[in-house]
Enzyme design. Structure first.
Site, PDB file in Angstrom:
ATOM      1  N   SER A  23       1.103  -9.778  -0.376  1.00 60.22           N
ATOM      2  CA  SER A  23       0.818  -8.341  -0.322  1.00 60.22           C
ATOM      3  C   SER A  23       1.191  -7.652   0.973  1.00 60.22           C
ATOM      4  O   SER A  23       1.415  -6.438   0.976  1.00 60.22           O
ATOM      5  CB  SER A  23      -0.657  -8.105  -0.627  1.00 60.22           C
ATOM      6  OG  SER A  23      -1.460  -8.736   0.352  1.00 60.22           O
ATOM      7  N   GLY A  42     -15.940 -13.304   0.722  1.00 59.36           N
ATOM      8  CA  GLY A  42     -16.031 -11.947   0.165  1.00 59.36           C
ATOM      9  C   GLY A  42     -15.777 -11.990  -1.324  1.00 59.36           C
ATOM     10  O   GLY A  42     -14.875 -11.345  -1.826  1.00 59.36           O
ATOM     11  N   LYS A 101       0.803  -1.223   0.000  1.00 60.92           N
ATOM     12  CA  LYS A 101       0.000   0.000   0.000  1.00 60.92           C
ATOM     13  C   LYS A 101       0.838   1.276   0.000  1.00 60.92           C
ATOM     14  O   LYS A 101       0.371   2.334  -0.445  1.00 60.92           O
ATOM     15  CB  LYS A 101      -0.917   0.015   1.229  1.00 60.92           C
ATOM     16  CG  LYS A 101      -2.034  -1.021   1.175  1.00 60.92           C
ATOM     17  CD  LYS A 101      -3.189  -0.536   0.318  1.00 60.92           C
ATOM     18  CE  LYS A 101      -4.391  -1.475   0.438  1.00 60.92           C
ATOM     19  NZ  LYS A 101      -5.505  -1.018  -0.418  1.00 60.92           N
ATOM     20  N   SER A 142      -8.890  -0.149   6.162  1.00 58.46           N
ATOM     21  CA  SER A 142      -8.902  -1.201   7.179  1.00 58.46           C
ATOM     22  C   SER A 142      -7.536  -1.329   7.837  1.00 58.46           C
ATOM     23  O   SER A 142      -7.365  -2.076   8.769  1.00 58.46           O
ATOM     24  CB  SER A 142      -9.307  -2.529   6.552  1.00 58.46           C
ATOM     25  OG  SER A 142      -8.393  -2.891   5.538  1.00 58.46           O
ATOM     26  N   GLU A 164      -9.471 -14.248  -4.135  1.00 53.81           N
ATOM     27  CA  GLU A 164     -10.362 -13.594  -3.180  1.00 53.81           C
ATOM     28  C   GLU A 164     -10.790 -14.585  -2.103  1.00 53.81           C
ATOM     29  O   GLU A 164     -10.903 -15.781  -2.380  1.00 53.81           O
ATOM     30  CB  GLU A 164     -11.624 -13.141  -3.947  1.00 53.81           C
ATOM     31  CG  GLU A 164     -12.027 -11.729  -3.679  1.00 53.81           C
ATOM     32  CD  GLU A 164     -13.317 -11.366  -4.429  1.00 53.81           C
ATOM     33  OE1 GLU A 164     -13.756 -10.246  -4.259  1.00 53.81           O
ATOM     34  OE2 GLU A 164     -13.874 -12.208  -5.162  1.00 53.81           O
ATOM     35  N   ASP A 197     -17.236 -10.862  -3.953  1.00 55.65           N
ATOM     36  CA  ASP A 197     -17.914  -9.883  -4.813  1.00 55.65           C
ATOM     37  C   ASP A 197     -17.161  -9.644  -6.121  1.00 55.65           C
ATOM     38  O   ASP A 197     -17.775  -9.532  -7.191  1.00 55.65           O
ATOM     39  CB  ASP A 197     -18.107  -8.552  -4.075  1.00 55.65           C
ATOM     40  CG  ASP A 197     -16.785  -7.983  -3.559  1.00 55.65           C
ATOM     41  OD1 ASP A 197     -16.276  -8.524  -2.558  1.00 55.65           O
ATOM     42  OD2 ASP A 197     -16.255  -7.029  -4.158  1.00 55.65           O
TER      43      ASP A 197
END
Lengths: 347, 347
Positions: free
Chosen positions: B325, B225, B64, B89, B221, B227
């Site tokens: 990650s 979750g 990030k 988060s 994923e 989606d």
């Protein structure tokens, strides 16, 4: 630092930079060229520019693969066809087992019954691909000497002993860690390296002496097993049997015929740290560097923190290397180990 | 894979390889160029040549930082003098906090009250060096929407919102992870990347499409979750509020205006894994790769293991990249997380 002529030069086949370069050529494409890890929080904490060499990312999870593979590859080159025998608290065992399977050499490995489960299991796993006759022999550290047991088995079975540290090819292999670090990161002002039997620091100090002459190589030992520090200070080999420390890789009772003279000649200083400091450094390294470290693997970092606390001027603003020697710790033993940590990694 | 002209091209300022290269120039010497990690045991386990990009070694312990710093550096370049607001988060929060302190930009960070303790504490720590007015605002995920709260605070205080993923500068920054991986390791046949809001995979897929055209980018994923997977398959944006998964970095409710079109266009496939699979991959990664991984950080590895189990031919003998990650997990939460692991990482 001892100087040439002080009567501590060691055996005539003691490893040199040339041997370390030959080892590097054997290891090219076989060992992991571990990366240099940097961390801004670490730099801020100790007030230096720290270059971390994470040997936990090495094959078998520790630097030991370097020396083991180099020694066995040299045996292969020399046409030696007998199998090998190794005794080890764990990482040398795994390293010999993997190197033997890669080079198709029979290997018998003598390990203490209280070695970390992970290390015993992985050694057996690696040996599955080694030639017939390869096996792990477990002994009780409290009743037997691994050297005596090893010598007896080697004699009975006609095997060549590859000791865990006191062997020129093993030392030359370990020295490739510092060779790579200095090649990749440039000259260093200081280099912190853990000390068990002294194979890693001997090889690294020989490499640093030629490649980064101003670099002060500092050995770090658990205080319960401070034989190398006392040997270094007194000039006379000191011995500690079965020291009680969480650093299972540094429970070696004494330095060797090769490693003691090399350490006296090329190492600038030796320091000791408590198990609580080791646990704190482990916790810091795992939490902040995101690298899994075994206790011995965190010794170098603990030594850096101790130096930042007691002698900050010696590293302030300097380029400081730290070898993190390995990461083979049982995950279910981790919470208890980390709970031993001193509250502040610098205290 | 969707093709140009399928009506899913997204906004006109969607990031391109050129933007990713500009981001790489801004990040040079500021972000960590994370190394490529290889592991023989991993290669043997999945039957491929695996190139691991360990973003847990990145500043703030996660990829990030790349996107956050790129976005804030662009604000600085444009002469924008207002402060910024971010909701996250955890890892985007830390990343914005650190980047804001480095670039002397005021930052207000909106975080859920149940974010991992480490992430909350580190965000506050980084903000200490940021300009006055910088603070963490904690909210209750079960009663408030972070977007609504963030929009209100930004409006009241005159701040520029930097969303955690749906922003071209953020996506371009994240894409530098794949840019470096392909620069350092050469072309790939496949690349496994975790998917939360899709910022990382969007940037990586744009980079891979140009730099390694044959590379199949696979999104991974958590199944609770899913989606993004359902959005990808149906072509219609799907939403999941507060999915129950250990992957706290992938609890995002939907893909974004930028990330959904980029994923449809450049991502080859999406797969889901259970939390037990994620925990098993975490355990494997920590134990064998010696890298501390948070649950979301192990998603890519879990996806690789799932693919090796269900479709081994698709990766057999191939060059496969995996982005890990992040590594921001509370060490005292680790035993419970690892205890959730499926017994075999490939099951």
């Amino acid at each position: 630092m001892a100087t040439p002529g002080s009567g501590v030069d060691g055996p005539s086949d003691s490893p040199t930079l040339g041997h370390i370069r030959e080892a590097a050529a054997r290891l090219a494409g076989v060992a992991v060229r571990t990366p240099i890890v940097t961390n801004a929080a670490l730099d801020a904490l100790v007030g230096a520019s720290v270059l971390v060499k994470p040997e936990c990312l090495q094959r078998v999870g520790a630097f030991k693969f370097r020396g083991a593979y180099n020694a066995l590859a040299r045996l292969r080159e020399s046409g030696e066809t007998r199998g090998v025998l190794a005794y080890s608290s764990g990482n040398h065992a795994q390293a010999i087992a993997l190197a033997a399977s890669m080079l198709a050499i029979q290997a018998v490995i003598v390990m203490p019954s209280d070695a970390p489960r992970t290390k015993l299991a992985r050694t057996r796993e690696y040996l599955q691909a080694a030639p017939p006759g390869s096996e792990v022999v477990v002994y009780d550290r409290s009743v037997e000497s691994r050297e005596a047991l090893g010598a007896r088995l080697a004699d009975e079975r006609g095997l060549t002993i590859i000791p865990p540290y006191d062997h020129p090819d093993v030392i030359a292999g370990q020295g490739t860690a510092a060779l790579e670090l200095i090649d990749d990161a440039g000259p260093l002002d200081a280099l912190f390296v853990c000390v068990g039997g002294g194979g890693l620091i001997s090889g690294c100090a020989v490499a640093a002496a030629s490649l980064s002459p101003g670099c002060r190589v500092i050995g770090v030992e658990p205080e319960a097993g401070d034989d190398a520090t006392r040997s270094f200070r007194s000039g006379v080999l000191q011995t500690i049997e079965n020291p009680r420390t969480i650093c299972d890789g540094a429970r070696t009772p004494y330095l060797g015929r090769y490693t003691f003279p090399l350490i006296r000649r090329y190492v600038a200083d030796m320091i000791t740290v408590s198990d609580a400091q080791v646990a704190a450094a482990m916790a810091w390294g795992i939490d902040r560097l995101k690298l899994l470290l075994e206790p011995t693997g965190a010794l170098g970092l603990a030594g850096l923190f101790e130096t930042a606390r007691t002698n900050p001027a010696s590293i302030a603003g300097k380029r400081v290397g730290v070898v993190l020697s390995g990461g083979n710790v049982d995950l279910d033993a981790l919470p208890d180990l980390l709970a031993m940590a001193a509250p502040d990694p610098q205290s």
